[in-house]
Design a protein around this motif. Structure first.
Motif, PDB file in Angstrom:
ATOM      1  N   GLN A  92       4.025  15.560   5.598  1.00 44.09           N
ATOM      2  CA  GLN A  92       4.563  15.073   6.872  1.00 44.09           C
ATOM      3  C   GLN A  92       5.955  14.470   6.695  1.00 44.09           C
ATOM      4  OE1 GLN A  92       1.697  12.398   8.663  1.00 44.09           O
ATOM      5  NE2 GLN A  92       0.032  13.871   8.447  1.00 44.09           N
ATOM      6  N   LYS A  93       6.319  14.143   5.437  1.00 42.80           N
ATOM      7  CA  LYS A  93       7.620  13.553   5.155  1.00 42.80           C
ATOM      8  C   LYS A  93       8.304  14.366   4.051  1.00 42.80           C
ATOM      9  CE  LYS A  93       6.082   8.887   6.382  1.00 42.80           C
ATOM     10  NZ  LYS A  93       6.018   7.451   5.977  1.00 42.80           N
ATOM     11  N   PRO A  94       9.388  15.065   4.375  1.00 43.78           N
ATOM     12  CA  PRO A  94      10.028  15.963   3.408  1.00 43.78           C
ATOM     13  C   PRO A  94      10.379  15.305   2.076  1.00 43.78           C
ATOM     14  CG  PRO A  94      10.986  16.245   5.601  1.00 43.78           C
ATOM     15  CD  PRO A  94      10.079  15.053   5.683  1.00 43.78           C
ATOM     16  N   GLU A  95      10.678  14.009   2.090  1.00 38.53           N
ATOM     17  CA  GLU A  95      11.086  13.345   0.852  1.00 38.53           C
ATOM     18  C   GLU A  95       9.944  13.190  -0.153  1.00 38.53           C
ATOM     19  OE1 GLU A  95      10.675   9.892   3.923  1.00 38.53           O
ATOM     20  OE2 GLU A  95      11.035  12.067   3.886  1.00 38.53           O
ATOM     21  N   TYR A  96       8.712  13.491   0.282  1.00 35.52           N
ATOM     22  CA  TYR A  96       7.578  13.346  -0.630  1.00 35.52           C
ATOM     23  C   TYR A  96       7.004  14.696  -1.064  1.00 35.52           C
ATOM     24  CZ  TYR A  96       7.922   8.449   0.453  1.00 35.52           C
ATOM     25  OH  TYR A  96       8.399   7.165   0.593  1.00 35.52           O
ATOM     26  N   ALA A  97       7.839  15.724  -1.001  1.00 34.53           N
ATOM     27  CA  ALA A  97       7.412  17.049  -1.459  1.00 34.53           C
ATOM     28  C   ALA A  97       7.029  17.024  -2.934  1.00 34.53           C
ATOM     29  CB  ALA A  97       8.517  18.075  -1.220  1.00 34.53           C
TER      30      ALA A  97
ATOM     31  N   GLN B 286       4.225  25.927   2.424  1.00 31.83           N
ATOM     32  CA  GLN B 286       4.876  24.734   2.970  1.00 31.83           C
ATOM     33  C   GLN B 286       5.788  24.073   1.935  1.00 31.83           C
ATOM     34  OE1 GLN B 286       0.812  23.335   4.519  1.00 31.83           O
ATOM     35  NE2 GLN B 286       2.204  22.317   5.932  1.00 31.83           N
ATOM     36  N   LEU B 287       5.326  24.048   0.694  1.00 31.56           N
ATOM     37  CA  LEU B 287       6.099  23.377  -0.356  1.00 31.56           C
ATOM     38  C   LEU B 287       7.380  24.118  -0.709  1.00 31.56           C
ATOM     39  CD1 LEU B 287       3.470  21.988  -2.896  1.00 31.56           C
ATOM     40  CD2 LEU B 287       5.233  20.707  -1.688  1.00 31.56           C
ATOM     41  N   LYS B 288       7.406  25.412  -0.488  1.00 32.97           N
ATOM     42  CA  LYS B 288       8.608  26.188  -0.787  1.00 32.97           C
ATOM     43  C   LYS B 288       9.799  25.717   0.038  1.00 32.97           C
ATOM     44  CE  LYS B 288       6.417  30.469  -2.378  1.00 32.97           C
ATOM     45  NZ  LYS B 288       6.126  31.899  -2.071  1.00 32.97           N
ATOM     46  N   LYS B 289       9.517  25.033   1.140  1.00 31.02           N
ATOM     47  CA  LYS B 289      10.578  24.504   1.998  1.00 31.02           C
ATOM     48  C   LYS B 289      11.032  23.118   1.542  1.00 31.02           C
ATOM     49  CE  LYS B 289       8.346  26.816   5.929  1.00 31.02           C
ATOM     50  NZ  LYS B 289       7.693  26.597   7.249  1.00 31.02           N
ATOM     51  N   GLY B 290      10.328  22.535   0.576  1.00 28.22           N
ATOM     52  CA  GLY B 290      10.616  21.176   0.146  1.00 28.22           C
ATOM     53  C   GLY B 290      11.705  21.089  -0.902  1.00 28.22           C
ATOM     54  N   ASN B 291      12.112  19.863  -1.197  1.00 29.38           N
ATOM     55  CA  ASN B 291      13.167  19.602  -2.172  1.00 29.38           C
ATOM     56  C   ASN B 291      12.561  19.507  -3.571  1.00 29.38           C
ATOM     57  OD1 ASN B 291      15.601  18.940  -3.359  1.00 29.38           O
ATOM     58  ND2 ASN B 291      15.462  16.763  -2.841  1.00 29.38           N
TER      59      ASN B 291
ATOM     60  N   GLY C 145       0.816  -1.201   0.000  1.00 30.38           N
ATOM     61  CA  GLY C 145       0.000   0.000   0.000  1.00 30.38           C
ATOM     62  C   GLY C 145       0.853   1.256   0.000  1.00 30.38           C
ATOM     63  N   ALA C 146       1.945   1.249   0.771  1.00 30.99           N
ATOM     64  CA  ALA C 146       2.831   2.415   0.849  1.00 30.99           C
ATOM     65  C   ALA C 146       3.488   2.707  -0.494  1.00 30.99           C
ATOM     66  CB  ALA C 146       3.903   2.188   1.916  1.00 30.99           C
ATOM     67  N   GLU C 147       3.894   1.656  -1.219  1.00 36.77           N
ATOM     68  CA  GLU C 147       4.501   1.847  -2.539  1.00 36.77           C
ATOM     69  C   GLU C 147       3.520   2.536  -3.474  1.00 36.77           C
ATOM     70  OE1 GLU C 147       6.699   1.737  -6.097  1.00 36.77           O
ATOM     71  OE2 GLU C 147       7.316   1.686  -3.990  1.00 36.77           O
ATOM     72  N   ILE C 148       2.275   2.135  -3.415  1.00 33.23           N
ATOM     73  CA  ILE C 148       1.257   2.750  -4.264  1.00 33.23           C
ATOM     74  C   ILE C 148       1.021   4.198  -3.846  1.00 33.23           C
ATOM     75  CG2 ILE C 148      -1.177   2.692  -4.934  1.00 33.23           C
ATOM     76  CD1 ILE C 148      -0.989  -0.395  -4.602  1.00 33.23           C
ATOM     77  N   PHE C 149       0.780   4.406  -2.557  1.00 33.94           N
ATOM     78  CA  PHE C 149       0.399   5.740  -2.091  1.00 33.94           C
ATOM     79  C   PHE C 149       1.510   6.762  -2.289  1.00 33.94           C
ATOM     80  CE2 PHE C 149      -0.318   9.052   1.112  1.00 33.94           C
ATOM     81  CZ  PHE C 149      -1.632   9.394   0.830  1.00 33.94           C
ATOM     82  N   TYR C 150       2.748   6.372  -1.999  1.00 34.92           N
ATOM     83  CA  TYR C 150       3.837   7.342  -2.042  1.00 34.92           C
ATOM     84  C   TYR C 150       4.573   7.395  -3.369  1.00 34.92           C
ATOM     85  CZ  TYR C 150       3.216   8.008   2.953  1.00 34.92           C
ATOM     86  OH  TYR C 150       2.684   8.318   4.190  1.00 34.92           O
ATOM     87  N   ASN C 151       4.417   6.384  -4.223  1.00 31.13           N
ATOM     88  CA  ASN C 151       5.195   6.373  -5.471  1.00 31.13           C
ATOM     89  C   ASN C 151       4.381   6.136  -6.742  1.00 31.13           C
ATOM     90  OD1 ASN C 151       7.856   6.655  -4.211  1.00 31.13           O
ATOM     91  ND2 ASN C 151       7.459   4.627  -3.389  1.00 31.13           N
ATOM     92  N   ARG C 152       3.181   5.554  -6.633  1.00 30.85           N
ATOM     93  CA  ARG C 152       2.410   5.228  -7.833  1.00 30.85           C
ATOM     94  C   ARG C 152       1.101   6.004  -7.949  1.00 30.85           C
ATOM     95  NH1 ARG C 152       4.032   0.191  -9.926  1.00 30.85           N
ATOM     96  NH2 ARG C 152       6.184  -0.182  -9.258  1.00 30.85           N
ATOM     97  N   LYS C 153       0.551   6.440  -6.837  1.00 30.34           N
ATOM     98  CA  LYS C 153      -0.804   6.968  -6.815  1.00 30.34           C
ATOM     99  C   LYS C 153      -1.012   8.117  -7.782  1.00 30.34           C
ATOM    100  CE  LYS C 153      -4.993   7.698  -5.295  1.00 30.34           C
ATOM    101  NZ  LYS C 153      -5.348   8.551  -6.433  1.00 30.34           N
ATOM    102  N   ASN C 154      -0.028   8.970  -7.952  1.00 33.24           N
ATOM    103  CA  ASN C 154      -0.212  10.191  -8.732  1.00 33.24           C
ATOM    104  C   ASN C 154       0.374  10.126 -10.137  1.00 33.24           C
ATOM    105  OD1 ASN C 154      -1.410  11.456  -6.392  1.00 33.24           O
ATOM    106  ND2 ASN C 154       0.663  11.478  -5.558  1.00 33.24           N
ATOM    107  N   GLU C 155       0.740   8.915 -10.569  1.00 35.21           N
ATOM    108  CA  GLU C 155       1.154   8.747 -11.950  1.00 35.21           C
ATOM    109  C   GLU C 155      -0.058   8.940 -12.854  1.00 35.21           C
ATOM    110  OE1 GLU C 155       2.671   4.810 -12.024  1.00 35.21           O
ATOM    111  OE2 GLU C 155       4.623   5.359 -11.196  1.00 35.21           O
ATOM    112  N   ARG C 156       0.198   9.274 -14.113  1.00 35.39           N
ATOM    113  CA  ARG C 156      -0.917   9.392 -15.064  1.00 35.39           C
ATOM    114  C   ARG C 156      -1.335   7.981 -15.472  1.00 35.39           C
ATOM    115  NH1 ARG C 156      -1.408  12.988 -20.639  1.00 35.39           N
ATOM    116  NH2 ARG C 156      -3.552  12.385 -21.071  1.00 35.39           N
ATOM    117  N   ASN C 157      -2.332   7.447 -14.802  1.00 38.64           N
ATOM    118  CA  ASN C 157      -2.744   6.056 -15.029  1.00 38.64           C
ATOM    119  C   ASN C 157      -4.258   5.933 -15.104  1.00 38.64           C
ATOM    120  OD1 ASN C 157      -3.537   6.371 -12.345  1.00 38.64           O
ATOM    121  ND2 ASN C 157      -1.664   5.439 -11.564  1.00 38.64           N
ATOM    122  N   TYR C 158      -4.933   7.039 -15.436  1.00 40.67           N
ATOM    123  CA  TYR C 158      -6.384   7.045 -15.622  1.00 40.67           C
ATOM    124  C   TYR C 158      -7.130   6.564 -14.374  1.00 40.67           C
ATOM    125  CZ  TYR C 158      -4.897   7.786 -20.388  1.00 40.67           C
ATOM    126  OH  TYR C 158      -4.290   8.302 -21.511  1.00 40.67           O
ATOM    127  N   GLY C 159      -6.584   6.895 -13.217  1.00 42.29           N
ATOM    128  CA  GLY C 159      -7.282   6.645 -11.966  1.00 42.29           C
ATOM    129  C   GLY C 159      -7.299   5.208 -11.510  1.00 42.29           C
TER     130      GLY C 159
END
Length: 251
Positions: free
Chosen positions: A164-169, A212-217, A66-80
């Motif tokens: 909540q996690k800087p690496e996911y900016a 908030q995002l201006k502080k991100g990487n 679930g974490a792999e999907i939520f943090y790395n796959r969820k927002n890819e262009r994959n037609y939902g």
């Protein structure tokens, strides 16, 4: 819910759509073979008035957390494919206590925020077994400012989790860009003071996210775009949509 000697399962089918005769069997066997909690298949966008437009999603066989999907796959262009509830089979023992948010349009967006943060195992299969029927009278085709407000709320909820996690900016930035479409459309649909009030609150929250995002990487181009979004988020979307192909390269 589907009952079987090895457990009980959930599956959702919209009233406009239909499924392949083998869909339940294929998803069920995939869950058993991988000891997974969810099985996911591809689906066909079926245009009943113009079949030349038909196209299918294209996920490959795999096993994901679930974490792999939520943090790395969820927002890819994959037609939902990771958002919709209906191309999947779920173990009831895992998801029995999760409910769709009451009174919300785009409830799948909230649902996806909830389930992919769980400690779950997801198996994907390449077969196209669900048929998502497209027609002019469907609920998704009907524009509504409340629908837009609900999806903005769900997207901003997801952004808050990423922040909540800087690496996911970078994921928060993607979702922010997605939300601008609904924010811009909402502005055009306002008809009364209450809708205007809700819109102003959503726009204010957008500007808070920008800060908030201006502080991100983020990349230099992304940082520059945040300055413009902070000034006028709806205008940025209206201009950016004219250069969608270029914009997508940076998100």
């Amino acid at each position: 819910a589907l009952k079987h000697v090895k457990g009980e399962y959930y599956m959702f089918v919209d009233s406009d759509d239909y499924i392949a005769p083998t869909m339940i069997e294929c998803l069920y066997k995939s869950i058993l073979n991988q000891n997974a909690d969810i099985a996911v298949c591809n689906y066909l966008y079926y245009f009943e008035n113009d079949r030349k437009k038909n196209f299918a999603t294209n996920i490959k066989s795999g096993v994901l957390s679930g974490a792999e999907i939520f943090y790395n796959r969820k927002n890819e262009r994959n037609y939902g494919i990771w958002t919709v509830a209906w191309n999947k089979l779920y173990k009831r023992e895992v998801f029995g206590n999760i409910r769709f948010r009451f009174g919300k349009y785009h409830e799948d967006e909230f649902w996806a925020n909830d389930i992919y943060q769980m400690d779950i195992k997801v198996v994907t299969i390449p077969e196209c077994l669900y048929y998502y029927r497209q027609h002019d009278e469907s609920t998704m085709k009907q524009k509504s400012i409340q629908k837009n407000f609900d999806v903005i709320e769900a997207l901003q909820e997801r952004i808050d989790i990423y922040l909540q996690k800087p690496e996911y900016a970078h994921q928060a930035y993607k979702v922010l860009i997605f939300s601008l479409e609904y924010l811009s459309e909402s502005k055009r649909l306002i008809t009364n003071k209450n809708e205007e009030k809700i819109f102003i609150q959503a726009e204010k929250r957008t500007r808070q996210i920008v800060k908030q995002l201006k502080k991100g990487n983020l990349s230099k181009i992304q940082r520059a775009s945040l300055v413009l979004i902070g000034i006028n988020p709806c205008m940025v979307f209206r201009v950016g949509i004219q250069f969608r192909g270029l914009l997508e390269r940076f998100i």
